[in-house]
Scaffold this active site. Structure first.
Site, PDB file in Angstrom:
ATOM      1  N   ASP A  37       0.832  -1.208   0.000  1.00 47.71           N
ATOM      2  CA  ASP A  37       0.000   0.000   0.000  1.00 47.71           C
ATOM      3  C   ASP A  37       0.869   1.261   0.000  1.00 47.71           C
ATOM      4  O   ASP A  37       2.021   1.231   0.441  1.00 47.71           O
ATOM      5  CB  ASP A  37      -0.914  -0.013   1.242  1.00 47.71           C
ATOM      6  CG  ASP A  37      -2.095   0.933   1.090  1.00 47.71           C
ATOM      7  OD1 ASP A  37      -2.384   1.358  -0.051  1.00 47.71           O
ATOM      8  OD2 ASP A  37      -2.733   1.261   2.116  1.00 47.71           O
ATOM      9  N   GLY A  38       0.303   2.360  -0.477  1.00 44.13           N
ATOM     10  CA  GLY A  38       0.993   3.649  -0.408  1.00 44.13           C
ATOM     11  C   GLY A  38       1.575   4.147  -1.720  1.00 44.13           C
ATOM     12  O   GLY A  38       2.292   5.154  -1.734  1.00 44.13           O
ATOM     13  N   ARG A  41       0.255   7.712  -2.431  1.00 48.28           N
ATOM     14  CA  ARG A  41       0.861   8.730  -1.561  1.00 48.28           C
ATOM     15  C   ARG A  41       2.314   8.994  -1.952  1.00 48.28           C
ATOM     16  O   ARG A  41       2.786  10.124  -1.912  1.00 48.28           O
ATOM     17  CB  ARG A  41       0.769   8.276  -0.083  1.00 48.28           C
ATOM     18  CG  ARG A  41      -0.570   8.607   0.540  1.00 48.28           C
ATOM     19  CD  ARG A  41      -0.823   7.808   1.790  1.00 48.28           C
ATOM     20  NE  ARG A  41      -1.283   6.455   1.458  1.00 48.28           N
ATOM     21  CZ  ARG A  41      -1.549   5.522   2.343  1.00 48.28           C
ATOM     22  NH1 ARG A  41      -1.375   5.782   3.628  1.00 48.28           N
ATOM     23  NH2 ARG A  41      -1.984   4.347   1.963  1.00 48.28           N
ATOM     24  N   ARG A  50      -0.778   9.407  -9.767  1.00 47.59           N
ATOM     25  CA  ARG A  50      -0.788   8.183  -8.954  1.00 47.59           C
ATOM     26  C   ARG A  50      -0.128   6.997  -9.661  1.00 47.59           C
ATOM     27  O   ARG A  50       0.558   6.184  -9.031  1.00 47.59           O
ATOM     28  CB  ARG A  50      -2.238   7.799  -8.613  1.00 47.59           C
ATOM     29  CG  ARG A  50      -2.918   8.704  -7.608  1.00 47.59           C
ATOM     30  CD  ARG A  50      -4.362   8.254  -7.411  1.00 47.59           C
ATOM     31  NE  ARG A  50      -4.432   6.871  -6.966  1.00 47.59           N
ATOM     32  CZ  ARG A  50      -4.271   6.476  -5.700  1.00 47.59           C
ATOM     33  NH1 ARG A  50      -4.054   7.371  -4.771  1.00 47.59           N
ATOM     34  NH2 ARG A  50      -4.343   5.207  -5.390  1.00 47.59           N
ATOM     35  N   HIS A  54       2.538   3.453  -8.868  1.00 47.42           N
ATOM     36  CA  HIS A  54       2.395   2.028  -9.212  1.00 47.42           C
ATOM     37  C   HIS A  54       3.608   1.559 -10.015  1.00 47.42           C
ATOM     38  O   HIS A  54       4.128   0.468  -9.794  1.00 47.42           O
ATOM     39  CB  HIS A  54       1.117   1.798 -10.028  1.00 47.42           C
ATOM     40  CG  HIS A  54      -0.141   2.171  -9.290  1.00 47.42           C
ATOM     41  ND1 HIS A  54      -0.337   1.833  -7.966  1.00 47.42           N
ATOM     42  CD2 HIS A  54      -1.255   2.847  -9.673  1.00 47.42           C
ATOM     43  CE1 HIS A  54      -1.533   2.282  -7.585  1.00 47.42           C
ATOM     44  NE2 HIS A  54      -2.097   2.904  -8.590  1.00 47.42           N
ATOM     45  N   SER A  82      -7.554  -5.577  -5.309  1.00 43.83           N
ATOM     46  CA  SER A  82      -8.681  -6.129  -4.547  1.00 43.83           C
ATOM     47  C   SER A  82      -9.969  -6.049  -5.366  1.00 43.83           C
ATOM     48  O   SER A  82     -10.046  -5.279  -6.344  1.00 43.83           O
ATOM     49  CB  SER A  82      -8.852  -5.359  -3.236  1.00 43.83           C
ATOM     50  OG  SER A  82      -9.410  -4.080  -3.486  1.00 43.83           O
ATOM     51  N   ASN A  85     -10.974  -2.583  -5.618  1.00 44.03           N
ATOM     52  CA  ASN A  85     -10.163  -1.636  -6.392  1.00 44.03           C
ATOM     53  C   ASN A  85     -10.775  -1.273  -7.752  1.00 44.03           C
ATOM     54  O   ASN A  85     -10.326  -0.324  -8.408  1.00 44.03           O
ATOM     55  CB  ASN A  85      -8.724  -2.146  -6.583  1.00 44.03           C
ATOM     56  CG  ASN A  85      -7.883  -2.072  -5.322  1.00 44.03           C
ATOM     57  OD1 ASN A  85      -7.004  -2.896  -5.094  1.00 44.03           O
ATOM     58  ND2 ASN A  85      -8.124  -1.069  -4.474  1.00 44.03           N
ATOM     59  N   GLU A 220       1.034 -13.014  12.562  1.00 48.00           N
ATOM     60  CA  GLU A 220       1.667 -11.878  13.245  1.00 48.00           C
ATOM     61  C   GLU A 220       1.636 -10.696  12.277  1.00 48.00           C
ATOM     62  O   GLU A 220       2.024 -10.837  11.107  1.00 48.00           O
ATOM     63  CB  GLU A 220       3.113 -12.213  13.619  1.00 48.00           C
ATOM     64  CG  GLU A 220       3.238 -13.305  14.655  1.00 48.00           C
ATOM     65  CD  GLU A 220       2.625 -12.915  15.999  1.00 48.00           C
ATOM     66  OE1 GLU A 220       2.684 -11.724  16.351  1.00 48.00           O
ATOM     67  OE2 GLU A 220       2.084 -13.813  16.675  1.00 48.00           O
TER      68      GLU A 220
HETATM   69  C1  IPE Z   1      -5.389  -2.738  -0.217  1.00 41.91           C
HETATM   70  O1  IPE Z   1      -5.074  -1.423  -0.421  1.00 41.91           O
HETATM   71  C2  IPE Z   1      -5.478  -3.461  -1.529  1.00 41.91           C
HETATM   72  C3  IPE Z   1      -4.201  -3.750  -2.157  1.00 41.91           C
HETATM   73  C4  IPE Z   1      -3.032  -3.515  -1.647  1.00 41.91           C
HETATM   74  C5  IPE Z   1      -4.292  -4.363  -3.459  1.00 41.91           C
HETATM   75  P1  IPE Z   1      -6.193  -0.292  -0.591  1.00 41.91           P
HETATM   76  O2  IPE Z   1      -5.478   0.977  -0.741  1.00 41.91           O
HETATM   77  O3  IPE Z   1      -7.137  -0.673  -1.682  1.00 41.91           O
HETATM   78  O4  IPE Z   1      -6.972  -0.398   0.788  1.00 41.91           O
HETATM   79  P2  IPE Z   1      -7.801   0.689   1.574  1.00 41.91           P
HETATM   80  O5  IPE Z   1      -8.819   1.243   0.614  1.00 41.91           O
HETATM   81  O6  IPE Z   1      -6.856   1.746   2.025  1.00 41.91           O
HETATM   82  O7  IPE Z   1      -8.397  -0.042   2.725  1.00 41.91           O
HETATM   83  C1  IPE Z   2      -1.441   0.285  -3.379  1.00 41.83           C
HETATM   84  O1  IPE Z   2      -1.271   1.646  -3.384  1.00 41.83           O
HETATM   85  C2  IPE Z   2      -1.680  -0.302  -4.739  1.00 41.83           C
HETATM   86  C3  IPE Z   2      -3.013  -0.854  -4.945  1.00 41.83           C
HETATM   87  C4  IPE Z   2      -3.976  -0.850  -4.070  1.00 41.83           C
HETATM   88  C5  IPE Z   2      -3.311  -1.431  -6.235  1.00 41.83           C
HETATM   89  P1  IPE Z   2      -2.499   2.665  -3.400  1.00 41.83           P
HETATM   90  O2  IPE Z   2      -2.840   2.958  -4.812  1.00 41.83           O
HETATM   91  O3  IPE Z   2      -3.616   2.145  -2.589  1.00 41.83           O
HETATM   92  O4  IPE Z   2      -1.824   3.919  -2.734  1.00 41.83           O
HETATM   93  P2  IPE Z   2      -2.453   4.884  -1.643  1.00 41.83           P
HETATM   94  O5  IPE Z   2      -2.964   4.032  -0.534  1.00 41.83           O
HETATM   95  O6  IPE Z   2      -3.563   5.642  -2.322  1.00 41.83           O
HETATM   96  O7  IPE Z   2      -1.327   5.767  -1.218  1.00 41.83           O
HETATM   97 MG    MG Z   3      -4.092   2.349  -0.631  1.00 43.73          MG
END
Ligand code: IPE
Ligand code: IPE
Ligand code: MG
Length: 263
Positions: A37-38, A41, A50, A54, A82, A85, A220
């Site tokens: 995740d992230g 950001r 964004r 990726h 997910s 998503n 964990e």
């Molecule tokens: C979780 O991240 C899904 C994946 C890493 C593929 P998200 O960014 O979709 O989750 P939320 O929306 O913050 O819970």
């Molecule tokens: C995780 O990063 C990648 C996927 C969920 C596919 P995000 O796209 O959710 O990045 P943030 O959470 O918005 O920073």
């Molecule tokens: Mg995310």
């Protein structure tokens, strides 16, 4: 695997080497699952779109997959997309799928070199034919490998998985008396795999976001503020070292000499 195999890949004298030397190879997590995740950001911090997050996240995937294999992890599961998503903008979804296809094409050699078996968990039939085609090539070309199993969770939802398993239980005609937790597990996408010992989430969010809900019952959890595109071997080693300090009780009590009545 062994410390030697890991060190062969780490620059001598680096901080990663010091971390690798602290790992107890007799107590590795059999299965590591990661909520990557992230990315968004990471891009926002750099005033980039964004999708650039990726794109940068692919380097982390590459590093973590090979590091895990060299470390001797049996199963690595990465949460890539997910079922929720699909709510994202079409252009972002298209970029994610294109990156996935490119990753598979470019990294097949690395997977083969490291004896990694690739597999997909999730509702694959809802993915587009071109993505499915690329996935099938990766699965087929690596199916004879005997090293680490690398699951990509794609169009994955923990609740969807449980519903799919329940449907298959019914379709298989399993009678109620024969159904227990072990039997149910045979109908999950992860049938035959150990449950994750260690669940990692990057970018600081304290939630599981519908990931492996059944399988993480006693995992964990290790959450880092590091954003996924910045995540590297060093962070993986830090997570494993933190895991090795945990006291897993599974609802029991710590088996201390006193509790066991040993004088
Ligand atoms: C979780 O991240 C899904 C994946 C890493 C593929 P998200 O960014 O979709 O989750 P939320 O929306 O913050 O819970
Ligand atoms: C995780 O990063 C990648 C996927 C969920 C596919 P995000 O796209 O959710 O990045 P943030 O959470 O918005 O920073
Ligand atoms: Mg995310």
């Amino acid at each position: 695997m062994s410390l030697e195999q890991l060190l062969a890949w780490i620059p001598p004298g680096s901080p990663d080497e010091a971390l690798a030397r602290r790992v107890n190879f007799d107590q590795l997590p059999a299965h590591i699952a990661i909520i990557m995740d992230g990315n968004g950001r990471w891009a926002a911090q750099r005033h980039l779109p964004r999708v650039e997050g990726h794109r940068a996240g692919i380097d982390s995937v590459r590093d973590v997959v090979e590091s895990s294999a060299r470390l001797g992890i049996d199963v690595l599961t990465l949460y890539a997309f997910s079922v929720e998503n699909w709510k994202r903008p079409r252009t972002e979804i298209n970029t994610l799928m294109t990156l996935l296809k490119r990753y598979l094409r470019l990294e097949l050699g690395t997977l083969l070199k490291n004896n990694i078996r690739f597999q997909v968990i999730g509702r694959g039939d809802e993915l587009s034919p071109d993505v499915r085609h690329e996935l099938e090539i990766g699965i087929r070309q690596t199916e004879a490998n005997s090293g680490m199993l690398f699951n990509i969770a794609l169009n994955y939802g923990g609740r969807a998985e449980i519903v799919d398993a329940a449907r298959r239980v019914i379709a298989a005609g399993v009678c109620a008396d024969d159904l227990d937790e072990r039997k149910f597990g045979e109908f999950l996408y992860t049938a035959g795999q150990p449950d994750p010992d260690l669940l990692i989430r990057t970018s600081g969010e304290m939630r599981v976001s519908n990931f492996l809900l059944w399988q993480i019952a006693y995992s964990e959890i290790w959450v880092t503020e590091t954003l996924w595109p910045d995540f590297r071997r060093r962070h993986l080693l830090e997570a494993v070292l933190a895991y090795q300090k945990r006291d897993r009780r599974y609802g029991g009590i710590k088996p201390s000499p006193i509790a066991l009545g040993v004088k």
